[in-house]
Design a protein around this motif. Structure first.
Motif, PDB file in Angstrom:
ATOM      1  N   ASP A   1      36.424  31.737  33.797  1.00  0.00           N
ATOM      2  CA  ASP A   1      37.102  31.507  32.408  1.00  0.00           C
ATOM      3  C   ASP A   1      38.107  32.727  32.244  1.00  0.00           C
ATOM      4  O   ASP A   1      38.175  33.431  32.969  1.00  0.00           O
ATOM      5  CB  ASP A   1      35.978  31.185  31.369  1.00  0.00           C
ATOM      6  N   ALA A   2      38.551  32.469  30.869  1.00  0.00           N
ATOM      7  CA  ALA A   2      39.706  33.560  30.754  1.00  0.00           C
ATOM      8  C   ALA A   2      39.443  34.849  30.451  1.00  0.00           C
ATOM      9  O   ALA A   2      40.319  35.735  30.432  1.00  0.00           O
ATOM     10  CB  ALA A   2      40.194  32.977  29.328  1.00  0.00           C
ATOM     11  N   SER A   3      38.268  35.345  30.777  1.00  0.00           N
ATOM     12  CA  SER A   3      37.804  36.565  30.608  1.00  0.00           C
ATOM     13  C   SER A   3      36.657  36.980  31.782  1.00  0.00           C
ATOM     14  O   SER A   3      36.045  38.058  31.535  1.00  0.00           O
ATOM     15  CB  SER A   3      37.150  37.070  29.212  1.00  0.00           C
ATOM     16  N   THR A   4      36.386  36.263  32.626  1.00  0.00           N
ATOM     17  CA  THR A   4      35.287  36.379  33.554  1.00  0.00           C
ATOM     18  C   THR A   4      35.957  36.148  35.092  1.00  0.00           C
ATOM     19  O   THR A   4      36.445  34.802  35.496  1.00  0.00           O
ATOM     20  CB  THR A   4      34.018  35.712  33.315  1.00  0.00           C
ATOM     21  N   VAL A   5      35.763  36.963  36.061  1.00  0.00           N
ATOM     22  CA  VAL A   5      36.035  36.771  37.343  1.00  0.00           C
ATOM     23  C   VAL A   5      34.796  37.270  38.093  1.00  0.00           C
ATOM     24  O   VAL A   5      33.865  37.901  38.119  1.00  0.00           O
ATOM     25  CB  VAL A   5      37.221  37.791  37.915  1.00  0.00           C
ATOM     26  N   GLN A   6      34.396  36.068  39.287  1.00  0.00           N
ATOM     27  CA  GLN A   6      33.502  35.966  40.023  1.00  0.00           C
ATOM     28  C   GLN A   6      34.134  36.835  41.281  1.00  0.00           C
ATOM     29  O   GLN A   6      34.824  36.205  41.966  1.00  0.00           O
ATOM     30  CB  GLN A   6      32.869  34.916  40.636  1.00  0.00           C
ATOM     31  N   MET A   7      33.717  38.149  41.552  1.00  0.00           N
ATOM     32  CA  MET A   7      34.229  38.997  42.933  1.00  0.00           C
ATOM     33  C   MET A   7      33.848  38.195  44.136  1.00  0.00           C
ATOM     34  O   MET A   7      32.742  37.896  44.294  1.00  0.00           O
ATOM     35  CB  MET A   7      33.498  40.281  42.551  1.00  0.00           C
ATOM     36  N   LEU A   8      34.708  38.298  45.038  1.00  0.00           N
ATOM     37  CA  LEU A   8      34.540  38.094  46.424  1.00  0.00           C
ATOM     38  C   LEU A   8      34.976  39.134  47.274  1.00  0.00           C
ATOM     39  O   LEU A   8      34.504  39.047  48.376  1.00  0.00           O
ATOM     40  CB  LEU A   8      35.845  36.837  46.947  1.00  0.00           C
TER      41      LEU A   8
ATOM     42  N   SER B   1      45.094  40.300  32.527  1.00  0.00           N
ATOM     43  CA  SER B   1      43.952  39.623  31.609  1.00  0.00           C
ATOM     44  C   SER B   1      44.689  38.481  31.031  1.00  0.00           C
ATOM     45  O   SER B   1      44.290  37.279  30.763  1.00  0.00           O
ATOM     46  CB  SER B   1      43.324  40.515  30.700  1.00  0.00           C
ATOM     47  N   ALA B   2      45.853  38.527  30.402  1.00  0.00           N
ATOM     48  CA  ALA B   2      46.463  37.346  29.884  1.00  0.00           C
ATOM     49  C   ALA B   2      46.795  36.281  30.743  1.00  0.00           C
ATOM     50  O   ALA B   2      46.960  35.144  30.141  1.00  0.00           O
ATOM     51  CB  ALA B   2      47.839  37.834  29.223  1.00  0.00           C
ATOM     52  N   ARG B   3      46.826  36.312  31.956  1.00  0.00           N
ATOM     53  CA  ARG B   3      47.161  35.425  32.811  1.00  0.00           C
ATOM     54  C   ARG B   3      45.977  34.528  33.436  1.00  0.00           C
ATOM     55  O   ARG B   3      46.139  33.495  33.965  1.00  0.00           O
ATOM     56  CB  ARG B   3      48.089  35.708  34.019  1.00  0.00           C
TER      57      ARG B   3
ATOM     58  N   GLY C   1      43.800  44.387  28.763  1.00  0.00           N
ATOM     59  CA  GLY C   1      42.888  43.521  28.352  1.00  0.00           C
ATOM     60  C   GLY C   1      41.552  43.839  29.146  1.00  0.00           C
ATOM     61  O   GLY C   1      41.639  44.318  30.368  1.00  0.00           O
ATOM     62  N   GLN C   2      40.424  43.708  28.610  1.00  0.00           N
ATOM     63  CA  GLN C   2      39.011  43.861  29.309  1.00  0.00           C
ATOM     64  C   GLN C   2      38.627  42.374  29.842  1.00  0.00           C
ATOM     65  O   GLN C   2      38.759  41.355  29.290  1.00  0.00           O
ATOM     66  CB  GLN C   2      37.837  44.314  28.467  1.00  0.00           C
ATOM     67  N   VAL C   3      38.171  42.457  31.055  1.00  0.00           N
ATOM     68  CA  VAL C   3      37.731  41.393  31.866  1.00  0.00           C
ATOM     69  C   VAL C   3      36.281  41.756  32.378  1.00  0.00           C
ATOM     70  O   VAL C   3      35.999  43.234  32.808  1.00  0.00           O
ATOM     71  CB  VAL C   3      38.717  41.241  33.244  1.00  0.00           C
ATOM     72  N   ASN C   4      35.288  40.905  32.407  1.00  0.00           N
ATOM     73  CA  ASN C   4      34.056  41.001  33.043  1.00  0.00           C
ATOM     74  C   ASN C   4      34.180  40.357  34.389  1.00  0.00           C
ATOM     75  O   ASN C   4      34.612  39.376  34.765  1.00  0.00           O
ATOM     76  CB  ASN C   4      33.073  40.080  32.132  1.00  0.00           C
ATOM     77  N   VAL C   5      33.638  41.254  35.191  1.00  0.00           N
ATOM     78  CA  VAL C   5      33.604  40.843  36.591  1.00  0.00           C
ATOM     79  C   VAL C   5      32.053  40.754  37.112  1.00  0.00           C
ATOM     80  O   VAL C   5      31.342  41.816  36.954  1.00  0.00           O
ATOM     81  CB  VAL C   5      34.207  42.082  37.577  1.00  0.00           C
ATOM     82  N   GLN C   6      31.785  39.815  37.888  1.00  0.00           N
ATOM     83  CA  GLN C   6      30.499  39.329  38.314  1.00  0.00           C
ATOM     84  C   GLN C   6      30.647  39.925  39.753  1.00  0.00           C
ATOM     85  O   GLN C   6      31.069  39.176  40.659  1.00  0.00           O
ATOM     86  CB  GLN C   6      30.147  38.165  38.363  1.00  0.00           C
ATOM     87  N   ALA C   7      29.994  41.250  40.090  1.00  0.00           N
ATOM     88  CA  ALA C   7      30.105  41.839  41.322  1.00  0.00           C
ATOM     89  C   ALA C   7      29.226  40.967  42.257  1.00  0.00           C
ATOM     90  O   ALA C   7      28.041  40.741  42.116  1.00  0.00           O
ATOM     91  CB  ALA C   7      29.820  43.298  41.059  1.00  0.00           C
ATOM     92  N   LEU C   8      29.576  41.451  43.645  1.00  0.00           N
ATOM     93  CA  LEU C   8      28.579  41.297  44.519  1.00  0.00           C
ATOM     94  C   LEU C   8      27.630  42.370  44.802  1.00  0.00           C
ATOM     95  O   LEU C   8      27.868  43.283  44.438  1.00  0.00           O
ATOM     96  CB  LEU C   8      29.352  41.156  45.765  1.00  0.00           C
TER      97      LEU C   8
END
Length: 110
Positions: A71-78, A13-15, A46-53
């Motif tokens: 952004d620093a706390s969100t990942v769009q899942m592929l 999460s820090a990276r 660290g907690q991260v929000n993932v936008q899942a498929l």
């Protein structure tokens, strides 16, 4: 880092903030699934929000999310890889930190 070469480094999460707009791999522990939103705990805690498929099969406690950093706390899942019920997250995080150590990073990703 050049993700155009098909490289997607593992991160914690820090990276994430260093890779906005790029593809990464996020090994993590699933905490909550709420529709298309998944809250995970990265290897550094660290907690991260993932936008899942849609219809993503998250059937294990530990997963690896291949996704684009929004952004620093969100990942769009592929894509999502189920890693099983047990994973040594301290070892995973130590490995991630070693990968990103300036002494080794350019040798691995250039």
């Amino acid at each position: 880092m050049d993700t155009e070469k098909g490289i997607s480094p593992r991160v914690n999460s820090a990276r994430l903030a260093n890779f906005v707009g790029q593809e990464v791999r996020l090994p993590c522990k699933t905490l909550r699934i709420d529709g298309s939103r998944v809250t995970v705990e990265a290897s550094d805690g660290g907690q991260v929000n993932v936008q899942a498929l849609p219809n993503t099969d998250i059937s294990e406690t530990y997963i690896e999310v291949l996704g684009r950093v929004k952004d620093a706390s969100t990942v769009q899942m592929l894509a999502c890889i189920n890693l099983g019920p047990n994973l040594d997250m301290k070892l995973v995080n130590d490995t991630i930190e070693l990968i990103h150590d300036p002494r080794f990073y350019s040798k691995m990703f250039s």
